[in-house]
Design an enzyme around this catalytic site. Structure first.
Site, PDB file in Angstrom:
ATOM      1  N   SER A 174       0.831  -1.213   0.000  1.00 51.32           N
ATOM      2  CA  SER A 174       0.000   0.000   0.000  1.00 51.32           C
ATOM      3  C   SER A 174       0.864   1.262   0.000  1.00 51.32           C
ATOM      4  CB  SER A 174      -0.904   0.024   1.242  1.00 51.32           C
ATOM      5  OG  SER A 174      -1.654  -1.162   1.333  1.00 51.32           O
TER       6      SER A 174
HETATM    7  N1  SAM Z   1      -0.393  -4.737   4.108  1.00 50.93           N
HETATM    8  C1  SAM Z   1       0.334  -5.052   2.911  1.00 50.93           C
HETATM    9  C2  SAM Z   1       1.734  -4.483   2.891  1.00 50.93           C
HETATM   10  O1  SAM Z   1       2.108  -3.785   3.832  1.00 50.93           O
HETATM   11  O2  SAM Z   1       2.462  -4.783   1.937  1.00 50.93           O
HETATM   12  C3  SAM Z   1      -0.412  -4.701   1.661  1.00 50.93           C
HETATM   13  C4  SAM Z   1      -1.535  -5.620   1.460  1.00 50.93           C
HETATM   14  S1  SAM Z   1      -2.130  -5.825  -0.168  1.00 50.93           S
HETATM   15  C5  SAM Z   1      -2.878  -4.269  -0.494  1.00 50.93           C
HETATM   16  C6  SAM Z   1      -3.482  -6.919   0.230  1.00 50.93           C
HETATM   17  C7  SAM Z   1      -3.043  -8.329   0.558  1.00 50.93           C
HETATM   18  O3  SAM Z   1      -4.192  -9.048   1.042  1.00 50.93           O
HETATM   19  C8  SAM Z   1      -2.539  -9.128  -0.641  1.00 50.93           C
HETATM   20  O4  SAM Z   1      -1.258  -9.612  -0.379  1.00 50.93           O
HETATM   21  C9  SAM Z   1      -3.553 -10.269  -0.782  1.00 50.93           C
HETATM   22  O5  SAM Z   1      -2.984 -11.479  -1.246  1.00 50.93           O
HETATM   23  C10 SAM Z   1      -4.066 -10.388   0.636  1.00 50.93           C
HETATM   24  N2  SAM Z   1      -5.374 -11.048   0.791  1.00 50.93           N
HETATM   25  C11 SAM Z   1      -6.478 -10.965   0.024  1.00 50.93           C
HETATM   26  N3  SAM Z   1      -7.463 -11.733   0.533  1.00 50.93           N
HETATM   27  C12 SAM Z   1      -6.971 -12.303   1.671  1.00 50.93           C
HETATM   28  C13 SAM Z   1      -7.495 -13.191   2.657  1.00 50.93           C
HETATM   29  N4  SAM Z   1      -8.739 -13.666   2.616  1.00 50.93           N
HETATM   30  N5  SAM Z   1      -6.700 -13.546   3.682  1.00 50.93           N
HETATM   31  C14 SAM Z   1      -5.418 -13.105   3.770  1.00 50.93           C
HETATM   32  N6  SAM Z   1      -4.864 -12.259   2.861  1.00 50.93           N
HETATM   33  C15 SAM Z   1      -5.632 -11.865   1.834  1.00 50.93           C
END
Ligand code: SAM
Length: 233
Positions: free
Chosen positions: A66
């Site tokens: 993000s």
């Molecule tokens: N917080 C992260 C960082 O600091 O890099 C950025 C997160 S990214 C915008 C969103 C993440 O959520 C992705 O890596 C995606 O694979 C994960 N995601 C999506 N659905 C999910 C779920 N049900 N459980 C766990 N992770 C999930």
């Protein structure tokens, strides 16, 4: 392109000052955390020169780290304190988990007073890389990375003082509400695929839920049992 640690430190300081001027950083705790966590260790090597631009960056598997202003805003909205237990859903690169850890378990506080961050990622390869990033940055003992469907939460360590969801859900996943401590808070983007609002959800001491939209936002989808189904996307 900075090739030395001092170069990144200077770029980090400038970015943090900009986020402070723009009002995304409001507290001393978040200020310190954003100054301490080296974002360059959490972005792919070929994009390191962009680590201190205020923009999301690709981290592989169609996912993103993000933008720093979003990390700062969500961390401020969570109103974290040292010693708290936090669940992050959506580990991605591990950067936001490190920032959360630096607030609940500051590097300059004795470890016995530290809180802890549990963070869940559904893509095993990203979880593994995040573990490596967190180790390199010095957060391995304050952050536990779990592979799984974060819409189910992580009941093994519940209840949580705070829950931060970093992918967008069509609605608030019920298990996350159940795993939030009474008096606890959740920060979560809710909406449709291409337009969401960032919500602050509070669970009162009586167990009532109050949800307040804060700002429009755009996140990758939260995919799972209580999120989007892959066939919906
Ligand atoms: N917080 C992260 C960082 O600091 O890099 C950025 C997160 S990214 C915008 C969103 C993440 O959520 C992705 O890596 C995606 O694979 C994960 N995601 C999506 N659905 C999910 C779920 N049900 N459980 C766990 N992770 C999930």
């Amino acid at each position: 392109m900075p090739g030395r640690a001092e170069g990144y430190e200077e770029l980090r300081r400038r970015l943090v000052e900009k986020l402070l001027r723009e009002g995304y950083i409001q507290s001393e705790r978040v200020l310190k955390a954003m100054l301490r966590v080296p974002r360059e260790l959490f972005v792919p090597e070929e994009l390191r020169h962009m680590a201190y631009e205020d923009t999301p960056l690709p981290i592989g598997h169609g996912q993103t780290i993000s933008a720093p202003h979003m990390v700062a805003m969500m961390t401020e909205l969570a109103e974290l304190k040292p010693g708290m237990k936090v669940l992050e859903v959506g580990t991605g690169s591990g950067y936001h988990a490190a920032v959360l850890a630096e607030v609940v378990a500051p590097s300059d506080m004795p470890p016995e007073k530290w809180g802890h961050v549990y963070t869940i990622e559904r893509i095993p390869e990203l979880a593994e890389r995040a573990r490596r990033n967190l180790r390199k940055a010095g957060y391995a003992d304050r952050v536990t990375v779990i592979v799984g469907d974060g819409t189910l939460g992580y009941p093994e360590a519940a209840p949580y003082d705070r829950i931060i969801v970093t992918a967008a859900a069509p609605d608030i996943p019920r298990p996350l509400v159940e795993q939030l401590r009474p008096g606890g808070k959740m920060v979560i983007p809710i909406g449709d695929r291409y337009m969401q609002y960032l919500y602050v959800v509070e669970k009162t001491h009586e167990g009532r839920i109050k949800a307040r939209p804060v700002t429009p936002c755009l996140f990758v989808p939260l995919i799972g049992r209580y999120g989007w189904r892959p066939e919906d996307l």
